[in-house]
Every structure is written in C-alpha cells, then in structure tokens.
Design a protein around this motif. Structure first.
Motif, short mmCIF file in Angstrom:
data_model
loop_
_atom_site.label_atom_id
_atom_site.label_comp_id
_atom_site.label_asym_id
_atom_site.label_seq_id
_atom_site.Cartn_x
_atom_site.Cartn_y
_atom_site.Cartn_z
N LEU A 233 39.08 62.38 101.41
CA LEU A 233 37.85 62.91 102.01
C LEU A 233 37.27 64.05 101.17
N HIS A 236 34.84 62.94 98.57
CA HIS A 236 33.69 62.14 99.03
C HIS A 236 32.44 62.55 98.25
N LEU A 409 34.28 56.91 104.38
CA LEU A 409 34.70 58.30 104.24
C LEU A 409 35.86 58.50 103.27
N THR A 410 36.71 57.50 103.11
CA THR A 410 37.96 57.74 102.39
C THR A 410 38.10 56.96 101.09
N ARG A 412 37.36 55.86 97.35
CA ARG A 412 36.72 56.47 96.18
C ARG A 412 35.90 55.44 95.43
#
Length: 412
Positions: A233, A236, A409-410, A412
């Motif tokens: 996160l 982000h 959200l998590t 990459r």
C-alpha cells in the motif's frame, strides 16, 4: 523503461484479478485490454503526460537574441565624420546551471504526471471488473428466477391435479400463479438493469452501447484467499505521486535560487560613419564597433524570497495530503478485506440454508405422494430458496468486487 515497468505491473495486476475463475474468465482480461487501449480518459492522461514531457525540451533554451537598428535623423558630427545609424545585437545568458535547473523542474513535473497514467489505468481495470461482476450477478439472478418460475409451474400442475380430486382449492392455484407473475416481473426488471450495466461497460471500453458482452458461466469463491501484502500500500501510485510532487517542489526551489542569480549579457554596437570632405584626417570616416558586456542583478529580491516561502509551505501541504490519502487508502483496504471475509461467511451460510430448504422441499413433494400437501408451505419454502439463492449470488459478487478493490490498492 517506464512503459516496460508499467507493463509488468499491469500483468501482475491482471493475474490477481482472475484467481478463482475458470478458463472462460479470460474474456474479462480481453475486455480490460480493450478498455486500456480505447478508453478516452486513458488517452487524455497519456496526452497530458506527453505535453509535460515536451516542456522539458521547451525550457532548454536561452533568452531571445535582441537586434536593434536606429537611424540618426540629425546626424551627430564627430571628429572623424557624421554618425549615420546604429546597429545593435545583444544576447543575455542565464547564470550557470539555470537551464539545467529548469530541465530538472520540468522533468519532475512530467514524472508526477506519469503516475496519473498508472492511477487511471488501475481505476479503469477496477471499474471494468466491477461492471463485469455486476453483469454476471444480474445474469445469475435471472437464471435463478427462470428455474424458480419453472418450479412453480410444476407446483401449479400439482395444484391443478389436487383441485380435481378435492385436495386443494382454486385459491392455491391463483397464489402460485401470482407468485410466478412476481418472479417474471423481477426478471424483466433485471433484464433492463442488465442492459443499463452493459451500456456502462461498453462505454468504459469506448465501443457501441448495444454491443453484447460475453460472460463467464460460473464464478466460485476460491477455497483460500491470496495473501495480501499490506506493505504494498505504501507503494501505491496515488502515494508515489505525492512523493514526486514533493520532489518537483524541491526542483522548483533549486530553480528559484538560480533565477535569483545575475544574468550576463554580451552585445555589439556598430555605427557607420560618413567621411569628412572638408579635411583629410587619420581614420576619416572610420566606422565604430563597440563590444559590450552587461549584468542583470536582481537587487530587489523579495519576489524570490516569497517563492522560497511558498515552496516550503507547499511541501508541508503535500506531506499532509499524502498522510490524509494514506489514511483513506488504509481504511478502504481494511474495509475491503473485512467485507470479503464477510462475503465468504455469508456464502457458506447461504449454502447450508439452501441445502436445508431443498430438503424441506423434498419432504413436501413426498407428502404429496401420501395425498397431503399444503401449498402455503410450498410457497414459503420456495420463497426461502429464492432468498438463499439470491443471497448466495450477492455473496459471490461482493467477494469479487472487494477483491478488485484490494487488487487496486495492493498490486504494484
């Protein structure tokens, strides 16, 4: 290199999106690829990044060269002759390192704008996925209603048979028919909602509104969830953008320091001189050539001090904005995780309830064989079955919609 890095991020992200789907789920991946290729918002942000990148080339320049020409209406006389005109050329040069500072500042702004591309693509992937799951849910509910309508038709046949032998009344038949009408109404409403959601998805893909969307046959909740790396996160793109904006302010301050330095100018004046005819002199009529050097010094530098103060305040603002957004993303992630867990719990419960409702239905059918059946109980059990089936579908939808949010959200 940036494009390659983003491509790898996108591949990993898409891989997580399709966990728990069967082979037909590749259709969603195709839709996402189409959306990324055709969505006008993506194209808009990419153009904005291209414009920001062009700014780097724009600032890599020096001030315009100044040319001036003047003609003496009344020619001033000198010892060697009358001056007829003046021709000047002048070039100002910024202080050493100023152009590099401008390039670095423009480049830092372009880097921050690049994160908008990554963010927009992530949001688009999430929107397409959620719309797709909404369509699947709608279709699944329509299939359940169709099955229940057929089941009620079977019950209606049993009721008509019972009426003939005096074991049921015409009211029982009418109740079954009214229930069928209600279900048909729900199905018709769902069909209109399906078309509206299909339009939404087609617009995300920037294609014809009425174009049909092929959906997966069945979605199931996987036995285990993929482990969530909460540390991702912090990486982000919405947060990375604040880091890059902070860096751009740093570059802005370095540029401000350079701008507050003097500017050096080099020039040349040329004055043509007429020859004197009344006497013979050395250098008679010799033209004048005068090299010049000038310095522009910002003596009144309140402007630059103010800019430095603004940059300092802006950095503080960016830090607060980043912390505020981090808090929001953490809340959103925690909520998505909890709701996905709740969806799994609800799915398990609805599955148990549905099995028990079917067992009760079996008991009612057997009671008909012995000559007794209460069609009120039939309607009650059928209503419970429909409720459990709908809740089960909603649980699956919630699970995958929340998974799409978690991936946003998590990953990459």
């Amino acid at each position: 290199m940036k494009n390659k890095g983003h491509y790898l991020k996108l591949v990993l992200f898409l891989g997580f999106c399709f966990i728990g789907l069967n082979t037909h789920a590749q259709k969603l991946e195709v839709l996402i690829d189409e959306a990324i290729k055709n969505n006008p918002e993506i194209q808009k942000v990419e153009l904005q990044y291209s414009i920001a990148s062009e700014k780097v080339i724009e600032v890599n320049s020096i001030p315009n060269t100044e040319f001036a020409v003047g003609y003496f209406i009344s020619e001033p006389e000198t010892r060697t002759g009358a001056q007829r005109a003046r021709i000047s050329v002048k070039q100002m040069l910024p202080w050493f390192g100023s152009i590099t500072a401008r390039e670095n500042y423009a480049s830092s702004l372009a880097d921050a704008k690049y994160e908008d591309i990554v963010i927009t693509k992530r949001k688009l992937i999430t929107s397409v996925s959620q719309s797709y799951y909404n369509l699947y849910t709608n279709k699944a509910k329509q299939l359940v209603l169709t099955e229940n309508i057929k089941l009620l038709e079977t019950y209606e046949t049993l009721a008509l048979t019972s009426v003939e032998v005096g074991k049921a009344s015409a009211v029982d038949v009418l109740r079954l028919q009214m229930r069928q009408n209600e279900m048909q109404q729900l199905k018709d409403v769902l069909q209109q909602q399906f078309l509206a959601e299909q339009t939404n998805l087609n617009n995300l893909l920037n294609r014809d509104d009425a174009m049909s969307v092929q959906l997966i046959d069945e979605l199931i909740i996987p036995s285990e969830d993929v482990e969530i790396n909460l540390g991702e996160l912090a990486l982000h793109p919405e947060l990375l953008k604040y880091d890059k904006l902070y860096k751009s302010v740093e570059q802005s301050e370095l540029l401000n320091q350079k701008e507050s330095s003097p500017m050096i100018g080099f020039g040349l004046d040329y004055i043509p001189v007429s020859e004197r005819t009344d006497m013979n002199l050395i250098d008679n009529g010799k033209d004048i050539v005068m090299p010049m050097v000038s310095v522009s010094i910002p003596i009144f530098n309140k402007k630059y001090k103010s800019i430095s103060k603004q940059n300092e305040l802006q950095q503080q603002e960016i830090n607060y904005q980043k912390q505020e957004r981090l808090n929001s993303l953490e809340t959103l992630l925690d909520k998505a995780i909890k709701e996905r867990i709740s969806a799994r719990i609800s799915y398990v419960t609805q599955t148990k309830n549905l099995k028990q409702a079917k067992d009760a239905e079996g008991i009612l059918i057997k009671s008909f064989e012995t000559g007794t059946i209460d069609f009120n109980d039939v309607l009650d059990i059928q209503e419970l079955q429909l409720k459990f089936q709908m809740n089960q579908i909603e649980s699956i939808k919630t699970y995958y919609v929340q998974t799409a949010i978690i991936n946003y959200l998590t990953n990459r």
